[in-house]
Design a protein around this motif. Structure first.
Motif, PDB file in Angstrom:
ATOM      1  N   LEU A  53      -2.860  -2.119  -0.505  1.00 30.87           N
ATOM      2  CA  LEU A  53      -1.686  -2.283  -1.368  1.00 30.87           C
ATOM      3  C   LEU A  53      -0.395  -2.236  -0.562  1.00 30.87           C
ATOM      4  O   LEU A  53       0.522  -3.034  -0.792  1.00 30.87           O
ATOM      5  N   LEU A  54      -0.304  -1.300   0.370  1.00 34.72           N
ATOM      6  CA  LEU A  54       0.943  -1.079   1.094  1.00 34.72           C
ATOM      7  C   LEU A  54       1.204  -2.105   2.190  1.00 34.72           C
ATOM      8  O   LEU A  54       2.364  -2.414   2.483  1.00 34.72           O
ATOM      9  N   SER A  55       0.153  -2.629   2.807  1.00 38.80           N
ATOM     10  CA  SER A  55       0.336  -3.506   3.967  1.00 38.80           C
ATOM     11  C   SER A  55      -0.045  -4.967   3.733  1.00 38.80           C
ATOM     12  O   SER A  55       0.497  -5.849   4.394  1.00 38.80           O
ATOM     13  N   TYR A  56      -0.963  -5.228   2.819  1.00 39.31           N
ATOM     14  CA  TYR A  56      -1.493  -6.582   2.682  1.00 39.31           C
ATOM     15  C   TYR A  56      -1.173  -7.218   1.326  1.00 39.31           C
ATOM     16  O   TYR A  56      -0.999  -8.428   1.245  1.00 39.31           O
ATOM     17  N   TYR A  57      -1.090  -6.428   0.286  1.00 37.61           N
ATOM     18  CA  TYR A  57      -0.857  -6.981  -1.050  1.00 37.61           C
ATOM     19  C   TYR A  57       0.632  -7.214  -1.317  1.00 37.61           C
ATOM     20  O   TYR A  57       0.998  -7.929  -2.234  1.00 37.61           O
ATOM     21  N   GLY A  58       1.476  -6.588  -0.516  1.00 37.87           N
ATOM     22  CA  GLY A  58       2.907  -6.772  -0.703  1.00 37.87           C
ATOM     23  C   GLY A  58       3.580  -5.668  -1.479  1.00 37.87           C
ATOM     24  O   GLY A  58       4.766  -5.769  -1.817  1.00 37.87           O
ATOM     25  N   PHE A  59       2.838  -4.595  -1.763  1.00 40.99           N
ATOM     26  CA  PHE A  59       3.424  -3.486  -2.522  1.00 40.99           C
ATOM     27  C   PHE A  59       3.890  -2.417  -1.519  1.00 40.99           C
ATOM     28  O   PHE A  59       3.245  -1.390  -1.337  1.00 40.99           O
ATOM     29  N   TYR A  60       5.026  -2.649  -0.886  1.00 42.42           N
ATOM     30  CA  TYR A  60       5.525  -1.687   0.094  1.00 42.42           C
ATOM     31  C   TYR A  60       6.429  -0.668  -0.614  1.00 42.42           C
ATOM     32  O   TYR A  60       7.659  -0.646  -0.444  1.00 42.42           O
ATOM     33  N   TYR A  61       5.780   0.172  -1.420  1.00 42.12           N
ATOM     34  CA  TYR A  61       6.494   1.224  -2.138  1.00 42.12           C
ATOM     35  C   TYR A  61       5.691   2.521  -2.037  1.00 42.12           C
ATOM     36  O   TYR A  61       5.042   2.950  -3.002  1.00 42.12           O
ATOM     37  N   PRO A  62       5.693   3.153  -0.872  1.00 40.40           N
ATOM     38  CA  PRO A  62       4.860   4.352  -0.670  1.00 40.40           C
ATOM     39  C   PRO A  62       5.252   5.523  -1.571  1.00 40.40           C
ATOM     40  O   PRO A  62       4.385   6.296  -1.970  1.00 40.40           O
ATOM     41  N   ILE A  63       6.542   5.646  -1.885  1.00 42.59           N
ATOM     42  CA  ILE A  63       6.962   6.742  -2.774  1.00 42.59           C
ATOM     43  C   ILE A  63       6.379   6.527  -4.163  1.00 42.59           C
ATOM     44  O   ILE A  63       5.876   7.464  -4.797  1.00 42.59           O
ATOM     45  N   THR A  64       6.446   5.301  -4.634  1.00 40.07           N
ATOM     46  CA  THR A  64       5.925   4.984  -5.969  1.00 40.07           C
ATOM     47  C   THR A  64       4.435   5.272  -6.056  1.00 40.07           C
ATOM     48  O   THR A  64       3.957   5.858  -7.044  1.00 40.07           O
ATOM     49  N   LEU A  65       3.695   4.867  -5.023  1.00 40.99           N
ATOM     50  CA  LEU A  65       2.253   5.086  -5.024  1.00 40.99           C
ATOM     51  C   LEU A  65       1.934   6.577  -5.020  1.00 40.99           C
ATOM     52  O   LEU A  65       1.060   7.036  -5.765  1.00 40.99           O
ATOM     53  N   THR A  66       2.650   7.332  -4.203  1.00 47.21           N
ATOM     54  CA  THR A  66       2.427   8.782  -4.149  1.00 47.21           C
ATOM     55  C   THR A  66       2.806   9.440  -5.466  1.00 47.21           C
ATOM     56  O   THR A  66       2.090  10.312  -5.976  1.00 47.21           O
ATOM     57  N   LEU A  67       3.944   9.024  -6.040  1.00 42.55           N
ATOM     58  CA  LEU A  67       4.381   9.581  -7.323  1.00 42.55           C
ATOM     59  C   LEU A  67       3.368   9.282  -8.420  1.00 42.55           C
ATOM     60  O   LEU A  67       3.058  10.155  -9.250  1.00 42.55           O
ATOM     61  N   TRP A  68       2.836   8.069  -8.428  1.00 40.71           N
ATOM     62  CA  TRP A  68       1.845   7.696  -9.439  1.00 40.71           C
ATOM     63  C   TRP A  68       0.604   8.575  -9.342  1.00 40.71           C
ATOM     64  O   TRP A  68       0.073   9.036 -10.355  1.00 40.71           O
ATOM     65  N   HIS A  69       0.150   8.841  -8.126  1.00 43.31           N
ATOM     66  CA  HIS A  69      -0.997   9.725  -7.946  1.00 43.31           C
ATOM     67  C   HIS A  69      -0.711  11.118  -8.493  1.00 43.31           C
ATOM     68  O   HIS A  69      -1.552  11.728  -9.153  1.00 43.31           O
ATOM     69  N   MET A  70       0.476  11.634  -8.206  1.00 46.16           N
ATOM     70  CA  MET A  70       0.830  12.977  -8.663  1.00 46.16           C
ATOM     71  C   MET A  70       0.922  13.042 -10.186  1.00 46.16           C
ATOM     72  O   MET A  70       0.446  14.000 -10.808  1.00 46.16           O
ATOM     73  N   VAL A  71       1.531  12.023 -10.792  1.00 45.62           N
ATOM     74  CA  VAL A  71       1.653  11.999 -12.256  1.00 45.62           C
ATOM     75  C   VAL A  71       0.274  11.901 -12.896  1.00 45.62           C
ATOM     76  O   VAL A  71      -0.040  12.613 -13.863  1.00 45.62           O
ATOM     77  N   PHE A  72      -0.555  11.027 -12.362  1.00 44.87           N
ATOM     78  CA  PHE A  72      -1.904  10.857 -12.911  1.00 44.87           C
ATOM     79  C   PHE A  72      -2.709  12.143 -12.792  1.00 44.87           C
ATOM     80  O   PHE A  72      -3.369  12.573 -13.746  1.00 44.87           O
ATOM     81  N   CYS A  73      -2.650  12.767 -11.616  1.00 43.78           N
ATOM     82  CA  CYS A  73      -3.404  14.002 -11.407  1.00 43.78           C
ATOM     83  C   CYS A  73      -2.848  15.156 -12.247  1.00 43.78           C
ATOM     84  O   CYS A  73      -3.599  16.040 -12.653  1.00 43.78           O
ATOM     85  N   SER A  74      -1.550  15.138 -12.509  1.00 40.53           N
ATOM     86  CA  SER A  74      -0.975  16.149 -13.409  1.00 40.53           C
ATOM     87  C   SER A  74      -1.583  16.031 -14.804  1.00 40.53           C
ATOM     88  O   SER A  74      -1.943  17.034 -15.433  1.00 40.53           O
TER      89      SER A  74
END
Length: 377
Positions: A53-74
């Protein structure tokens, strides 16, 4: 008078009981092996999916990905508490603010910097550099007073440092920014581990992956929300407005949930030493698979340095193995070996017990019971 027991029946019953015990033992070992295999597989897919996602798909938003994981796990953790899968801990507000929130801040920063590093570095290189996690844990422990200076440990740390240095020097496509981010991530993660150790030893609280998620993930989400709004909200919103982007996020979060569940099961079935050894196997699997999947270049110097660091990590785990306390040792002498006053008895004979709870990891220097970033657990 009662009838005498039939020797043949007695022998048959004993043989049957022994056979049942052996069968049960094989079943238990098969279940253990299955949990390890699932953990390694889901950890690898988590790393590779995030990298894609971060390097090949074009989704260079590491904060968003990390935040999504935290929200989901919450949300998952809250649901587990609601359905009595795990019990919440009795944590005073003052303790939460002074102890839990700094841990959450370090965790959020470690995941953010780690994800951003994976966006610019190869997976194999990042894994090799992260073999130096014991170095950051050792020196952070010295700073916070949870680690005692010992010559064997220092020699071990030197071996690991030399190996990681050689591996970094031999990187074919070295990205300095990525290397700095990896070191920053390891430093923050080591600080989190040390603060967690202090918390458990001073308060007597014992965390498992679900309770850790319940108390750490929400404030970590809040910390990550600040840079998310400032840096990534517009671009990430455009990506998530597409059906494909939403599906990727749902699948990615499901992978994170499955990985957390695998860690939870694995911790319940194995020892800390077993998890450390399996973590080493997992690192080799991740490096090999990343070369095959992403066709990254691994030089001879790269690999040679990592092997040196790998041997150092094995030595580190050996030095950290719990040692049996002699029968004639007094309780007073045993208490003197406690690194911090008020620590629990099950973590007094080495650091492995704390890493079983908070680092599955690891590791994820890769380890925590929260392997929800590209850092393997």
């Amino acid at each position: 008078m009662g009838a005498a027991a039939d020797p043949e029946n007695t022998g048959s019953t004993a043989a049957l009981t022994a056979a049942q015990a052996r069968t049960q033992w094989y079943i238990e070992r098969a279940l253990d092996s299955g949990c390890v295999a699932i953990w390694i597989f889901l950890s690898g897919t988590m790393v590779f999916y995030n990298k894609y996602l971060l390097s090949y798909y074009g989704f260079y938003y590491p904060i968003t990905l990390t935040l999504w994981h935290m929200v989901f796990c919450s949300g998952v953790a809250a649901a587990c508490m609601a359905f009595k899968v795990a019990q919440p801990l009795d944590i005073p507000t003052e303790l939460y603010v002074k102890k839990i929130l700094p841990i959450a801040a370090c965790y959020a920063g470690a995941l953010w910097s780690s994800n951003e590093a994976y966006a610019v570095c190869s997976v194999s290189f990042a894994q090799m550099v992260k073999a130096g996690m014991p170095v950051t844990v050792f020196f952070t422990g010295l700073v916070f007073g949870t680690e005692k200076f010992k010559v064997p440990l220092l020699a071990n740390i030197i071996v690991i440092t030399v190996g990681v240095g050689i591996s970094a020097y031999g990187e074919a496509h070295l990205v300095v920014k990525g290397l700095i981010l990896i070191i920053l991530s390891m430093t923050l993660d080591a600080t989190r581990l040390t603060l967690t150790q202090q918390l458990m030893q001073s308060s007597g609280l014992r965390f498992n992956p679900l309770t850790t998620l319940y108390y750490i993930a929400p404030p970590a989400s809040a910390f990550l929300a600040i840079p998310f709004v400032i840096l990534e909200v517009k671009g990430a919103s455009n990506f998530l407005s597409t059906a494909t982007g939403l599906w990727h996020f749902l699948l990615n979060a499901s992978n994170a949930f499955g990985l957390n569940l695998a860690v939870y099961l694995l911790i319940g079935r194995t020892s800390a030493l077993t998890m450390n050894i399996c973590g080493l196997i997992k690192d080799w699997f991740t490096i090999s698979a990343s070369v095959a999947i992403f066709h990254t270049t691994v030089t001879v110097t790269n690999l040679g340095g990592y092997i040196i660091a790998f041997v150092g990590v094995i030595w580190y785990n050996y030095l950290r193995m719990p040692r049996p306390v002699p029968a004639n040792q007094s309780a007073e002498n045993a208490e003197e070996k406690e690194p911090l006053k008020g620590s629990n008895s099950d973590s007094s004979n080495g650091d492995d017990s704390k890493y079983k709870v908070v680092a599955a990891s690891d590791g994820k220097g890769n380890h925590f019971g929260l392997p929800v970033s590209v850092k393997p657990s």
